[in-house]
Scaffold this motif. Structure first.
Motif, PDB file in Angstrom:
ATOM      1  N   LEU A  72       0.927  -1.195  -0.032  1.00  0.00           N
ATOM      2  CA  LEU A  72      -0.007  -0.157   0.039  1.00  0.00           C
ATOM      3  C   LEU A  72       1.063   1.262   0.018  1.00  0.00           C
ATOM      4  CD1 LEU A  72      -2.543  -1.112   2.558  1.00  0.00           C
ATOM      5  CD2 LEU A  72      -3.074  -0.456   0.269  1.00  0.00           C
ATOM      6  N   ASP A  73       1.986   1.147   0.875  1.00  0.00           N
ATOM      7  CA  ASP A  73       2.746   2.467   0.837  1.00  0.00           C
ATOM      8  C   ASP A  73       3.446   2.560  -0.549  1.00  0.00           C
ATOM      9  OD1 ASP A  73       2.356   2.841   3.553  1.00  0.00           O
ATOM     10  OD2 ASP A  73       4.080   1.912   4.466  1.00  0.00           O
ATOM     11  N   HIS A  74       3.972   1.707  -1.187  1.00  0.00           N
ATOM     12  CA  HIS A  74       4.453   1.654  -2.291  1.00  0.00           C
ATOM     13  C   HIS A  74       3.623   1.998  -3.603  1.00  0.00           C
ATOM     14  CE1 HIS A  74       8.123  -1.240  -1.685  1.00  0.00           C
ATOM     15  NE2 HIS A  74       8.405  -0.196  -0.877  1.00  0.00           N
ATOM     16  N   CYS A  75       2.441   1.504  -3.496  1.00  0.00           N
ATOM     17  CA  CYS A  75       1.234   2.194  -4.532  1.00  0.00           C
ATOM     18  C   CYS A  75       1.089   3.530  -4.196  1.00  0.00           C
ATOM     19  CB  CYS A  75       0.159   1.405  -4.022  1.00  0.00           C
ATOM     20  SG  CYS A  75       0.100  -0.396  -4.803  1.00  0.00           S
ATOM     21  N   ARG A  76       1.117   4.200  -3.143  1.00  0.00           N
ATOM     22  CA  ARG A  76       0.777   5.465  -2.562  1.00  0.00           C
ATOM     23  C   ARG A  76       1.953   6.405  -2.928  1.00  0.00           C
ATOM     24  NH1 ARG A  76      -1.452   4.540   1.846  1.00  0.00           N
ATOM     25  NH2 ARG A  76      -3.695   4.414   1.019  1.00  0.00           N
ATOM     26  N   GLN A  77       3.267   5.838  -2.898  1.00  0.00           N
ATOM     27  CA  GLN A  77       4.285   6.676  -3.037  1.00  0.00           C
ATOM     28  C   GLN A  77       4.440   6.777  -4.666  1.00  0.00           C
ATOM     29  OE1 GLN A  77       7.675   4.795  -1.291  1.00  0.00           O
ATOM     30  NE2 GLN A  77       6.921   5.008   0.756  1.00  0.00           N
ATOM     31  N   TYR A  78       4.186   5.691  -5.437  1.00  0.00           N
ATOM     32  CA  TYR A  78       4.348   5.748  -6.972  1.00  0.00           C
ATOM     33  C   TYR A  78       3.157   6.566  -7.432  1.00  0.00           C
ATOM     34  CZ  TYR A  78       3.008   4.474 -11.734  1.00  0.00           C
ATOM     35  OH  TYR A  78       2.760   4.415 -12.894  1.00  0.00           O
ATOM     36  N   LEU A  79       2.098   6.625  -7.030  1.00  0.00           N
ATOM     37  CA  LEU A  79       1.026   7.663  -7.410  1.00  0.00           C
ATOM     38  C   LEU A  79       1.422   9.063  -6.981  1.00  0.00           C
ATOM     39  CD1 LEU A  79      -2.226   5.452  -6.540  1.00  0.00           C
ATOM     40  CD2 LEU A  79      -1.318   5.845  -8.846  1.00  0.00           C
ATOM     41  N   GLN A  80       1.977   9.325  -5.897  1.00  0.00           N
ATOM     42  CA  GLN A  80       2.281  10.891  -5.627  1.00  0.00           C
ATOM     43  C   GLN A  80       3.297  11.141  -6.644  1.00  0.00           C
ATOM     44  OE1 GLN A  80       2.778  10.118  -1.586  1.00  0.00           O
ATOM     45  NE2 GLN A  80       0.717  10.545  -0.853  1.00  0.00           N
ATOM     46  N   SER A  81       4.152  10.163  -6.750  1.00  0.00           N
ATOM     47  CA  SER A  81       5.472  10.409  -7.549  1.00  0.00           C
ATOM     48  C   SER A  81       5.087  10.746  -8.955  1.00  0.00           C
ATOM     49  CB  SER A  81       6.531   9.280  -7.661  1.00  0.00           C
ATOM     50  OG  SER A  81       7.656   9.665  -8.630  1.00  0.00           O
ATOM     51  N   LEU A  82       4.066  10.125  -9.371  1.00  0.00           N
ATOM     52  CA  LEU A  82       3.421  10.117 -10.906  1.00  0.00           C
ATOM     53  C   LEU A  82       2.757  11.659 -11.145  1.00  0.00           C
ATOM     54  CD1 LEU A  82       3.027   8.693 -13.589  1.00  0.00           C
ATOM     55  CD2 LEU A  82       1.074   7.760 -12.608  1.00  0.00           C
TER      56      LEU A  82
ATOM     57  N   ALA B  42      -8.098   9.297  -9.113  1.00  0.00           N
ATOM     58  CA  ALA B  42      -9.127   8.400  -8.816  1.00  0.00           C
ATOM     59  C   ALA B  42      -8.486   7.189  -8.224  1.00  0.00           C
ATOM     60  CB  ALA B  42      -9.659   8.157 -10.159  1.00  0.00           C
ATOM     61  N   ASN B  43      -7.267   6.867  -8.563  1.00  0.00           N
ATOM     62  CA  ASN B  43      -6.425   5.735  -7.841  1.00  0.00           C
ATOM     63  C   ASN B  43      -6.268   5.949  -6.435  1.00  0.00           C
ATOM     64  OD1 ASN B  43      -6.939   3.948 -10.236  1.00  0.00           O
ATOM     65  ND2 ASN B  43      -4.555   3.688 -10.613  1.00  0.00           N
ATOM     66  N   LEU B  44      -5.479   7.076  -6.288  1.00  0.00           N
ATOM     67  CA  LEU B  44      -5.585   7.268  -4.807  1.00  0.00           C
ATOM     68  C   LEU B  44      -6.509   7.183  -3.799  1.00  0.00           C
ATOM     69  CD1 LEU B  44      -2.912  10.480  -4.941  1.00  0.00           C
ATOM     70  CD2 LEU B  44      -2.540   8.272  -3.887  1.00  0.00           C
ATOM     71  N   LYS B  45      -7.789   7.558  -4.507  1.00  0.00           N
ATOM     72  CA  LYS B  45      -8.952   7.484  -3.655  1.00  0.00           C
ATOM     73  C   LYS B  45      -9.310   5.944  -3.567  1.00  0.00           C
ATOM     74  CE  LYS B  45     -11.384  11.829  -4.805  1.00  0.00           C
ATOM     75  NZ  LYS B  45     -12.432  12.602  -5.395  1.00  0.00           N
ATOM     76  N   GLN B  46      -9.235   5.151  -4.699  1.00  0.00           N
ATOM     77  CA  GLN B  46      -9.618   3.591  -4.494  1.00  0.00           C
ATOM     78  C   GLN B  46      -8.443   2.975  -3.725  1.00  0.00           C
ATOM     79  OE1 GLN B  46     -12.314   2.671  -5.247  1.00  0.00           O
ATOM     80  NE2 GLN B  46     -12.613   2.227  -7.441  1.00  0.00           N
ATOM     81  N   LEU B  47      -7.267   3.401  -3.645  1.00  0.00           N
ATOM     82  CA  LEU B  47      -6.081   2.955  -2.786  1.00  0.00           C
ATOM     83  C   LEU B  47      -6.771   2.920  -1.389  1.00  0.00           C
ATOM     84  CD1 LEU B  47      -3.650   1.221  -2.943  1.00  0.00           C
ATOM     85  CD2 LEU B  47      -2.396   3.722  -2.674  1.00  0.00           C
ATOM     86  N   ASP B  48      -7.059   4.249  -1.012  1.00  0.00           N
ATOM     87  CA  ASP B  48      -7.721   4.469   0.386  1.00  0.00           C
ATOM     88  C   ASP B  48      -8.870   3.567   0.774  1.00  0.00           C
ATOM     89  OD1 ASP B  48      -5.719   6.371   0.940  1.00  0.00           O
ATOM     90  OD2 ASP B  48      -7.313   8.180   0.318  1.00  0.00           O
TER      91      ASP B  48
END
Length: 190
Positions: free
Chosen positions: A33-43, A170-176
């Motif tokens: 989850l942390d890696h997904c969030r970091q990736y999306l924020q970096s993107l 949208a992916n950040l919201k779905q990740l939450d």
């Protein structure tokens, strides 16, 4: 485990962890989850940088137009002065490329002219229509068309960036939502 170096190795390691029986999957889930969030924020940050580069390229197109405009600022140029102008700017995070039409009015009791600018509305999705430049002088038409063709490409790329930003949000919201769902799962009863 060895630290993976390639995309293939990272992919294989996640696959192995997903199937591992003797692995702390709670920690693995947190890490994923942390890696997904970091990736999306970096993107998201990368998309902002890309928009800055597009602004730079649009400014080069605008400068090309203005170089031609300046070259025709002589009394010897037919159709002097040029009446069209363009501007590139960032406004509230949005990249904009606009055209306007200038009218020159002689200043009373003085030398020179006052310039009144009229914004030209863009009729098409990604470009101005050719009739928008009907009042252009013969020397202005080709350079306006060249510049506007480049602006159209930048507008399309910018629209794609905007679409990607929406997908990232949208992916950040779905990740939450996914994180909350995973946290709500109950272990089996024995």
């Amino acid at each position: 485990m060895n630290k993976p170096n390639t995309i293939e190795e990272i992919t294989e390691q996640w696959h192995e962890m997903a199937r591992a029986k003797e692995f702390d999957h709670y920690q693995g889930r947190r890490m994923a989850l942390d890696h997904c969030r970091q990736y999306l924020q970096s993107l998201s940050k990368s998309l902002d940088m890309e928009r800055s580069r597009l602004r730079y390229l649009a400014q080069r197109l605008s400068d090309h137009f203005w170089a031609h405009n300046e070259a025709h600022r002589t009394k010897d140029t037919r159709g002097y002065p040029g009446h069209h102008g363009c501007r590139v700017r960032m406004l509230r995070g949005s990249l904009e490329m606009h055209w306007y039409y200038n009218t020159f009015v002689r200043v009373k009791k003085g030398k020179g002219h006052a310039v009144f600018s009229e914004h030209i509305r863009r009729a098409l999705k990604y470009r101005y229509s050719k009739p928008a430049f009907n009042r252009a002088h013969d020397w202005e038409r080709p350079i306006i068309e060249e510049t506007e063709a480049g602006f159209e490409m930048v507008r399309i790329m910018n629209a794609n960036l905007t679409h990607m930003r929406r997908l990232v949000r949208a992916n950040l919201k779905q990740l939450d939502r996914l994180e909350a769902h995973l946290d709500s799962l109950q272990p089996p009863e024995h």
